[in-house]
Design a protein around this motif. Structure first.
Motif, PDB file in Angstrom:
ATOM      1  N   GLU A   1       1.442  -1.073  -0.448  1.00  0.00           N
ATOM      2  CA  GLU A   1      -0.032  -0.085   0.046  1.00  0.00           C
ATOM      3  C   GLU A   1       1.284   0.938   0.157  1.00  0.00           C
ATOM      4  OE1 GLU A   1      -3.786  -0.391   2.904  1.00  0.00           O
ATOM      5  OE2 GLU A   1      -3.273  -1.950   3.516  1.00  0.00           O
ATOM      6  N   LEU A   2       2.067   1.240  -0.482  1.00  0.00           N
ATOM      7  CA  LEU A   2       3.024   2.578  -0.932  1.00  0.00           C
ATOM      8  C   LEU A   2       3.228   3.084  -1.966  1.00  0.00           C
ATOM      9  CD1 LEU A   2       6.133   1.167   1.423  1.00  0.00           C
ATOM     10  CD2 LEU A   2       4.158   2.841   2.027  1.00  0.00           C
ATOM     11  N   ILE A   3       2.362   2.288  -3.414  1.00  0.00           N
ATOM     12  CA  ILE A   3       2.888   2.598  -4.258  1.00  0.00           C
ATOM     13  C   ILE A   3       1.010   2.640  -5.510  1.00  0.00           C
ATOM     14  CG2 ILE A   3       3.643   2.476  -7.268  1.00  0.00           C
ATOM     15  CD1 ILE A   3       6.033   0.909  -5.346  1.00  0.00           C
ATOM     16  N   TYR A   4       0.652   3.866  -5.640  1.00  0.00           N
ATOM     17  CA  TYR A   4      -0.402   4.239  -6.335  1.00  0.00           C
ATOM     18  C   TYR A   4      -0.426   4.665  -7.574  1.00  0.00           C
ATOM     19  CZ  TYR A   4      -3.136   3.833  -1.485  1.00  0.00           C
ATOM     20  OH  TYR A   4      -3.201   3.160  -0.557  1.00  0.00           O
ATOM     21  N   THR A   5      -1.007   4.210  -8.251  1.00  0.00           N
ATOM     22  CA  THR A   5      -0.543   4.174 -10.167  1.00  0.00           C
ATOM     23  C   THR A   5      -1.997   4.517 -10.800  1.00  0.00           C
ATOM     24  OG1 THR A   5       1.490   2.656  -9.991  1.00  0.00           O
ATOM     25  CG2 THR A   5      -0.337   3.072 -11.793  1.00  0.00           C
ATOM     26  N   PHE A   6      -2.095   5.813 -11.113  1.00  0.00           N
ATOM     27  CA  PHE A   6      -3.773   5.899 -11.361  1.00  0.00           C
ATOM     28  C   PHE A   6      -3.756   6.092 -12.956  1.00  0.00           C
ATOM     29  CE2 PHE A   6      -3.952   7.394  -7.671  1.00  0.00           C
ATOM     30  CZ  PHE A   6      -4.819   8.072  -7.285  1.00  0.00           C
ATOM     31  N   ARG A   7      -4.271   5.511 -13.724  1.00  0.00           N
ATOM     32  CA  ARG A   7      -4.373   5.701 -15.170  1.00  0.00           C
ATOM     33  C   ARG A   7      -5.779   6.740 -15.719  1.00  0.00           C
ATOM     34  NH1 ARG A   7      -1.994   4.908 -20.163  1.00  0.00           N
ATOM     35  NH2 ARG A   7      -3.086   5.010 -21.723  1.00  0.00           N
ATOM     36  N   LEU A   8      -5.524   8.084 -16.388  1.00  0.00           N
ATOM     37  CA  LEU A   8      -6.446   9.287 -16.918  1.00  0.00           C
ATOM     38  C   LEU A   8      -7.674   8.184 -17.689  1.00  0.00           C
ATOM     39  CD1 LEU A   8      -4.015  11.683 -16.159  1.00  0.00           C
ATOM     40  CD2 LEU A   8      -5.169  11.429 -14.298  1.00  0.00           C
ATOM     41  N   ARG A   9      -8.095   9.478 -17.901  1.00  0.00           N
ATOM     42  CA  ARG A   9      -9.655   9.224 -18.600  1.00  0.00           C
ATOM     43  C   ARG A   9      -9.163   9.796 -20.125  1.00  0.00           C
ATOM     44  NH1 ARG A   9     -13.278  11.935 -17.930  1.00  0.00           N
ATOM     45  NH2 ARG A   9     -13.522  12.960 -16.140  1.00  0.00           N
ATOM     46  N   PRO A  10      -9.000   9.520 -21.003  1.00  0.00           N
ATOM     47  CA  PRO A  10      -8.384   9.448 -22.101  1.00  0.00           C
ATOM     48  C   PRO A  10      -9.431  10.448 -22.444  1.00  0.00           C
ATOM     49  CG  PRO A  10      -9.114   7.675 -22.832  1.00  0.00           C
ATOM     50  CD  PRO A  10      -9.287   7.848 -21.094  1.00  0.00           C
ATOM     51  N   GLY A  11      -8.826  12.150 -23.629  1.00  0.00           N
ATOM     52  CA  GLY A  11     -10.030  12.576 -24.192  1.00  0.00           C
ATOM     53  C   GLY A  11      -9.773  14.027 -23.215  1.00  0.00           C
ATOM     54  N   GLN A  12      -9.563  14.094 -22.051  1.00  0.00           N
ATOM     55  CA  GLN A  12      -9.856  15.273 -21.359  1.00  0.00           C
ATOM     56  C   GLN A  12      -9.436  16.401 -21.600  1.00  0.00           C
ATOM     57  OE1 GLN A  12     -10.310  14.487 -17.292  1.00  0.00           O
ATOM     58  NE2 GLN A  12      -9.461  12.992 -17.278  1.00  0.00           N
ATOM     59  N   THR A  13      -9.534  17.327 -21.641  1.00  0.00           N
ATOM     60  CA  THR A  13      -8.605  18.691 -22.267  1.00  0.00           C
ATOM     61  C   THR A  13      -9.058  20.145 -20.851  1.00  0.00           C
ATOM     62  OG1 THR A  13     -10.948  19.538 -23.111  1.00  0.00           O
ATOM     63  CG2 THR A  13      -9.195  17.996 -25.019  1.00  0.00           C
ATOM     64  N   TRP A  14      -8.262  21.018 -21.295  1.00  0.00           N
ATOM     65  CA  TRP A  14      -9.013  22.088 -20.701  1.00  0.00           C
ATOM     66  C   TRP A  14      -8.971  22.945 -21.764  1.00  0.00           C
ATOM     67  CZ3 TRP A  14      -7.082  22.615 -15.755  1.00  0.00           C
ATOM     68  CH2 TRP A  14      -6.376  21.630 -15.354  1.00  0.00           C
ATOM     69  N   HIS A  15     -10.276  24.367 -20.660  1.00  0.00           N
ATOM     70  CA  HIS A  15     -10.723  24.982 -21.573  1.00  0.00           C
ATOM     71  C   HIS A  15     -10.515  25.970 -22.807  1.00  0.00           C
ATOM     72  CE1 HIS A  15     -14.134  25.253 -17.531  1.00  0.00           C
ATOM     73  NE2 HIS A  15     -13.728  23.906 -18.187  1.00  0.00           N
ATOM     74  N   ASP A  16      -8.609  25.873 -22.525  1.00  0.00           N
ATOM     75  CA  ASP A  16      -8.437  26.523 -23.681  1.00  0.00           C
ATOM     76  C   ASP A  16      -8.044  25.679 -24.945  1.00  0.00           C
ATOM     77  OD1 ASP A  16      -5.960  24.913 -22.572  1.00  0.00           O
ATOM     78  OD2 ASP A  16      -5.670  26.836 -22.343  1.00  0.00           O
TER      79      ASP A  16
END
Length: 613
Positions: free
Chosen positions: A123-138
């Motif tokens: 419980e010392l290493i956490y690996t996240f995968r982001l949802r593809p296709g997310q963008t900033w407002h610009d």
């Protein structure tokens, strides 16, 4: 239900290489809160309220301007520096891009992450995968590099916000923060100059970064390495909004707070930035390109969400009555009158909040616990609940909330007892002077009480306190301060003798930043208790729900005994919503009517704003 809806609520499979024991802790916590808050939602729904009139062909329509009234203006739009409710209410709609979040059912779910993280067996290493296709407002892509930049910003030696302590589980944190403190001591002792100090802390920061505690493995994968297992990592630390590296990445750490981004932000949530006219209004526009955050929600239905700054509660209520705003708070004394207005719906619901009289423990007046007990006995909290809250709340005896799972109902209480208060003050050496005001060693027992201008409830509580304490020989002067000045020059600067203010707490009971000796700027009253420090540290590490409850209930008992605050009351939130607003309005201790503003809409025939029909 979308695929993301199903994934958000599911327990990860064995094949996900997740340490099930660790995640089971969070699922149990969520289940506990669901049961509790279901009851609170029923309570809120049971309060008198009016349903909106039915419109012919009332189908979901885009357009219109929703208007909220707020007695305080925001302080910043940079979420890593937000330390006040007014700012947080706005940034919530602009960003909504934390890795994890609590949904409306109070379940911990992936947010910017596409699933729960992979967690190592220790419980010392956490690996996240982001949802593809997310963008900033610009239009720029939202990537793991933004996540890394945000968490490194919390650790930057020039960061002056309130949340670095929430990174305490990161690999190398303790040694790094120790080096920052050593450099500060050397600077204060004039052993080094400012330039040498800045060079030293920058080198320490780069050495910490090299450890790889937060690292982008590719554009959509981010890994965190902890020094010790920490229960709050998913429930709290992974819940902070992310800021854009492509805008702030080249800005020096000391300049991030005052960068133009703080007044003209680029987010990634259901609403985009439009404008901020200080002390007048903040306007957001619906983000038609938003693909949904929590629960796969659709884009915002309204064209704009405007927050009007109305710094006086009475004036705000007049605006509600005149249909000039759609959303606003109502004081308990006006509840019955507003309940009868056909154009409004009213909801009274318990909250995770409390109001308190904070005593600056650096002031010799308040360092004797007998004096603090006396002040608590001298203040008639029952009258505050009955006559100020009109029954919309309960007396507070300690930190926390009766609405939250960790609350301890069996702490020491200090019921109104002026005779007992006088006795305690006499034991502490205070005797009446010629004018009736207590004195000791030539010092009069007199102090300044400050609270924020425009909050009628706090202003009225100050008057009650002033009267009650006068009866036991303590002189109180009241000063009302404009909100922004109150936060920056009074609270955060610890420039006060006493204050009336309140906490709106989160789902997780961790209160390190409020009560720990080294907790940071939110420990306004300079409280220090070694046992409380131990409990706060253990509470962050332990994942077992029953043990965490024991930890925080012991902490609450100590705080009730120590009385670093005079805990006053747990208020209900009374929300008024105009009947032109459609959509599911579900309030709970963590969600106001506008919490899911993107789900609300206005029928075409009623989209007359900003001057409401």
């Amino acid at each position: 239900m979308t695929e993301r809806d199903r994934n958000a609520g599911k327990i990860p499979e064995e094949g996900d290489r997740v340490a099930m024991k660790g995640l089971a802790r969070y699922r149990l916590l969520a289940a506990t809160l669901v049961v509790l808050l279901a009851g609170l939602s029923v309570l809120a729904a049971g309060c008198p309220r009016r349903a909106p009139e039915e419109d012919p062909g009332a189908e979901v329509t885009a357009g219109g301007i929703m208007i909220r009234g707020s007695i305080a203006d925001a302080q910043t739009m940079n979420p890593i520096y937000v330390a006040d409710t007014a700012s947080g209410d706005i940034t919530h709609h602009l960003f909504q891009n934390s890795l994890m979040a609590w949904n409306r059912e109070v379940e911990l779910v992936p947010n910017a992450a596409e699933s729960f993280p992979e967690v190592s067996a220790d419980e010392l290493i956490y690996t996240f995968r982001l949802r593809p296709g997310q963008t900033w407002h610009d239009g720029q892509p939202f990537t793991s590099h933004d996540v890394v930049f945000t968490y490194e910003s919390f650790m930057n030696p020039f960061y002056t916000g309130p949340r670095r302590a929430d990174m305490a589980m990161f690999l190398g944190y303790k040694a790094y923060v120790g080096e920052l403190a050593a450099a500060k001591r050397a600077l204060d002792a004039k052993e080094i100059d400012q330039e040498a100090h800045d060079r030293r802390v920058t080198e320490a920061f780069e050495a910490w970064r090299a450890l790889g505690a937060v690292r982008a493995l590719d554009d959509l994968t981010v890994r965190f390495i902890l020094e010790t297992p920490m229960a709050i990592f998913l429930t709290r630390t992974a819940g902070y909004h992310i800021i854009p590296r492509h805008i702030l990445g080249e800005v020096h750490g000391r300049d991030v707070k005052d960068h133009g981004f703080s007044r003209n932000p680029v987010g990634s949530g259901p609403f985009r930035w439009k404008e901020w006219l200080p002390d007048q209004h903040i306007a957001l526009v619906g983000n038609a390109d938003w693909e949904g955050g929590r629960d796969g929600k659709p884009p915002a239905h309204s064209d704009e969400l405007v927050t009007r700054v109305i710094p006086d509660q009475k004036t705000l209520e007049i605006a509600l009555e005149a249909k000039e705003i759609d959303f606003g708070g109502v004081t308990p004394e006006e509840y019955e009158r507003f309940k009868a207005m056909p154009h409004l719906r009213l909801m009274s619901t318990p909250t995770f909040a409390y109001t308190y009289l904070g005593l600056n423990l650096a002031n010799p007046l308040f360092q004797d616990v007998r004096v603090r007990h006396a002040i608590s006995h001298a203040i008639n909290k029952e009258v505050m609940v009955d006559e100020l809250l009109m029954g919309h709340g309960t007396v507070a005896w300690t930190h926390g909330s009766p609405a939250r799972w960790d609350y301890n109902p069996d702490v020491r209480t200090f019921p109104f007892d002026a005779a007992r208060a006088k006795s305690l003050l006499a034991e502490a050496g205070w005797t009446p002077g010629a004018d009736g005001i207590l004195q000791r060693d030539g010092v009069r027992f007199s102090f300044l009480l400050q609270t924020n201008l425009g909050n009628r409830m706090r202003e009225q509580a100050a008057v009650v306190i002033q009267s009650n304490l006068k009866d036991v020989g303590i002189e109180v002067e009241i000063k009302l301060v404009e909100w922004a000045t109150f936060v920056s020059d009074v609270l955060l600067a610890k420039n006060f003798e006493t204050v009336i203010v309140g906490w709106s707490l989160g789902v997780d009971p961790d209160a390190f930043s409020i009560w720990h000796t080294e907790g940071g700027p939110f420990n306004f009253v300079s409280y220090s208790n070694a046992r409380v420090d131990e409990l706060l540290e253990e509470g962050r590490r332990v994942g077992d729900i029953d043990r965490r409850r024991e930890i925080y209930q012991e902490m609450q008992a100590i705080l009730a005994e120590d009385q670093p605050y005079v805990f006053l009351f747990y208020p209900n939130a009374i929300h008024a919503v105009g009947n032109r607003i459609r959509g599911e309005i579900k309030v709970s201790p963590i969600a106001s009517p506008l919490f899911y503003a993107e789900d609300l809409w206005i029928p075409a025939a009623l989209q007359a704003g900003p001057h409401l029909n």
